[in-house]
Design a protein around this motif. Structure first.
Motif, short mmCIF file in Angstrom:
data_model
loop_
_atom_site.label_atom_id
_atom_site.label_comp_id
_atom_site.label_asym_id
_atom_site.label_seq_id
_atom_site.Cartn_x
_atom_site.Cartn_y
_atom_site.Cartn_z
N CYS A 95 -45.07 -82.96 41.05
CA CYS A 95 -45.38 -81.78 40.26
C CYS A 95 -46.20 -82.14 39.02
N CYS A 98 -43.55 -81.16 35.89
CA CYS A 98 -42.27 -81.84 35.63
C CYS A 98 -42.18 -83.22 36.28
N CYS A 116 -44.20 -77.91 41.69
CA CYS A 116 -43.03 -77.73 42.52
C CYS A 116 -42.65 -76.25 42.49
N CYS A 119 -41.36 -74.90 39.06
CA CYS A 119 -42.38 -74.74 38.04
C CYS A 119 -43.35 -73.61 38.40
ZN LIG Z 1 -42.14 -78.98 38.61
#
Ligand SMILES: [Zn+2]
Length: 125
Positions: A95, A98, A116, A119
């Motif tokens: 991601c 994150c 992801c 997110c």
């Molecule tokens: Zn993420």
């Protein structure tokens, strides 16, 4: 539940998907470029009055429609290119926000995804 990092086999599968997709977008963009040339030529040859057929699409509206599709395709091509670059640098599948694995199921559906699912949901407006 955290997603698992991609296995080598999954990375290979997604890479071939991305390459196929990139090729397909290239073909579509090529066809569209040709259509744009034709519409432009027809437009140039058209008389001042392009409202004579209110039922059918005018060349102007056809032009903006094609332009819209072209923009979307170009954006997809860019996203796929970026994903292929991430593959080359081993950043693929993580991601962008994150740093956690995006997960194979999501990438299988959208190999060019940068976020992801958590997110992506958090970023939705
Ligand atoms: Zn993420």
């Amino acid at each position: 539940m955290p997603e698992l990092a991609l296995t080598d086999g999954e990375v290979q599968l997604l890479e071939s998907r991305l390459r196929e997709r990139r090729q397909q977008i290239g073909v579509e963009l090529g066809g569209l470029a040709q259509t744009l040339v034709e519409v432009r030529a027809a437009r140039g040859a058209e008389s001042v009055d392009d409202e004579h057929d209110p039922e059918g699409p005018t060349l102007s509206s056809e032009w903006s429609r094609i332009h819209g599709v072209h923009g979307e395709l170009a954006a997809s091509a860019h996203a796929v290119d970026a994903a292929l670059e991430r593959l080359a640098t081993a950043r693929y599948g993580l991601c962008a926000r994150c740093d956690l694995p995006i997960g194979f199921a999501r990438l299988e559906a959208r190999p060019e995804a940068t976020l992801c699912i958590a997110c992506a949901r958090a970023g939705e407006r």
